[in-house]
Design a protein around this motif. Structure first.
Motif, short mmCIF file in Angstrom:
data_model
loop_
_atom_site.label_atom_id
_atom_site.label_comp_id
_atom_site.label_asym_id
_atom_site.label_seq_id
_atom_site.Cartn_x
_atom_site.Cartn_y
_atom_site.Cartn_z
N THR A 37 0.90 -1.19 0.21
CA THR A 37 -0.02 0.14 0.14
C THR A 37 0.85 1.22 0.08
O THR A 37 0.99 2.00 0.72
N VAL A 49 0.75 7.82 -1.69
CA VAL A 49 0.62 8.51 -3.00
C VAL A 49 0.56 10.14 -2.41
O VAL A 49 1.14 10.89 -3.00
N ARG A 90 -8.22 2.41 -8.22
CA ARG A 90 -6.49 1.90 -7.70
C ARG A 90 -6.05 2.56 -6.45
O ARG A 90 -5.13 2.12 -6.06
N ARG A 91 -7.02 3.21 -5.65
CA ARG A 91 -6.39 3.86 -4.35
C ARG A 91 -7.41 3.97 -3.43
O ARG A 91 -8.62 3.88 -3.76
N ARG A 97 -8.34 6.18 0.54
CA ARG A 97 -8.05 7.26 1.20
C ARG A 97 -8.28 6.84 2.50
O ARG A 97 -9.14 6.35 3.08
N VAL A 154 -3.52 9.36 1.10
CA VAL A 154 -3.89 8.48 -0.22
C VAL A 154 -2.87 7.31 -0.41
O VAL A 154 -1.66 7.62 -0.68
N ARG A 155 -3.38 6.31 -0.34
CA ARG A 155 -2.55 4.92 -0.69
C ARG A 155 -2.76 4.32 -2.00
O ARG A 155 -4.18 4.18 -2.30
N ALA A 156 -1.97 3.71 -2.50
CA ALA A 156 -2.37 2.82 -3.92
C ALA A 156 -2.41 1.52 -3.25
O ALA A 156 -1.93 1.05 -2.30
N TRP A 157 -3.00 0.72 -4.44
CA TRP A 157 -2.89 -0.79 -3.99
C TRP A 157 -2.11 -1.44 -5.15
O TRP A 157 -2.37 -1.15 -6.23
N SER A 195 0.48 -0.74 -10.23
CA SER A 195 -0.89 -0.53 -9.39
C SER A 195 -1.86 -1.60 -9.79
O SER A 195 -1.72 -1.99 -11.08
#
Lengths: 134, 134, 134, 134
Positions: B54, B57, B85-86, B88, B106-109, B120
């Motif tokens: 994770t 971002v 794809r993200r 919060r 905010v985090r990406a997967w 991603s």
């Protein structure tokens, strides 16, 4: 524009081998303190010369690519006005010419009242000019 | 909503006797990790169960009032979607019922590719549901 | 003896998944500050009541077993005399009943001179008795 | 002997305006990692080339004089044997030619077993020679 650099250390990285992100904010603050110093200022001279402190109001960072142990992080710093009683410090982070991220701080200009509370006041023009010079 | 608390220590404060602000981001990350744990997850189980990490971002914090040594900082955490794809994570910070600030990550997967790079992918629905439950 | 506990966070660990060791010293200092607090003292009251600060002279830690993310670290604290002008704080670290390590700090008892320099003085007997009580 | 330097930042100091002491141990570890790097090594190459990690066994520091914001801290590093299965890293800290303190780390030489536990083994002679060269 003011430029400074920081070397990323082993202890700055997490189990995934990339920078543990709160450390980026430590480096933003470092860059601001170094800018003050480069202009002949410090937190202490702000207080003695202007009667002012610069409390943080907002901090923000967008992360574009990870940085790792032993990378040199280059930080470009620019100062802008943000209303009458605040100023904004913009940061661009890169390593080896590759964008790592960008961020900013919004800081107030405040006096310390006798009871220890803070009172905002218009940002000193000379101070701002000094930070934006060069 | 998930709630957790942290005690502010002497070493968390700067020369002005208030929290050195990068530490707030350390506590945001702590709160996220504790939320994972409360849902039976961890960075390691994310990787083994979902093949996912994770990466951060964006991180943001607005500061409303200073906190000091020995204050207990209460953190409320809520997770929201942010595109496909993200996700919060929103944080509200208070101490003794007084608002200290608010922030978000905010985090990406992302999956880890064989060469160590990240790719991603759509956030796993079960994962999101777990984090938003309760 | 004074007892306190700390939860180990994700950001406290390094790439090997175990505590990055400098953090143990942060926790020793936290435990000392909490002991002061438990006795109705703080760095500020030391200065106002005794005119004293407690600069660190020596810090030491022996590590017996690694601790990991989300472990609760229990810290036992005992204070001893160390000559006339210093005192020693001993720490035993454990987690879930397993020994993690032990350490100590030696601290001086000093006044702050008008020029900002420190001058050592005999440790106040009331202060030492307060820390060793209970 | 290996020499390296670090600039002390605002966030490294406490309310008394001097370095918050746990940070010194962060810098000792940084200096060790930089020594590895200067010899063409890293935590990752130790593991791939020697199958080894270097867990901390003991850390110690004696503090002689305070250091402050913006001081450059010079660190001299020397490596010594300490029995068959451990090695010792000695550090001398100074700033502007003035002694700030001295410290050491004792580190084990260990393999990581399949279950994640560590097993000590004799320190590799080539590794020690590399670190003690120059």
């Amino acid at each position: 524009m003011f430029k400074t650099s920081i070397t990323i250390e082993w202890g700055d990285c997490d189990e995934a081998g990339i920078v543990f992100y709160p450390n980026y904010f430590y480096w933003l603050d470092c860059a601001f303190q170094r800018l003050l110093r480069a202009r002949g200022l410090s937190q202490r001279t702000l207080r003695s010369r202007y009667g002012a402190v610069t409390p943080i109001v907002q901090a923000h960072c967008d992360f574009k690519a990870p940085a790792r142990y032993d990378d040199v992080l280059d930080i470009d710093v620019e100062v802008a006005t943000d209303g009458e009683r605040r100023f904004r410090v913009d940061y661009a982070l890169s390593s080896n010419g590759k964008a790592i991220g960008s961020g900013h701080e919004v800081r107030a200009w405040a006096r310390v009242n006798d009871d220890g509370s803070l009172g905002s006041m218009p940002v000193d023009a000379e101070f701002l000019a000094l930070l934006r010079a060069g």
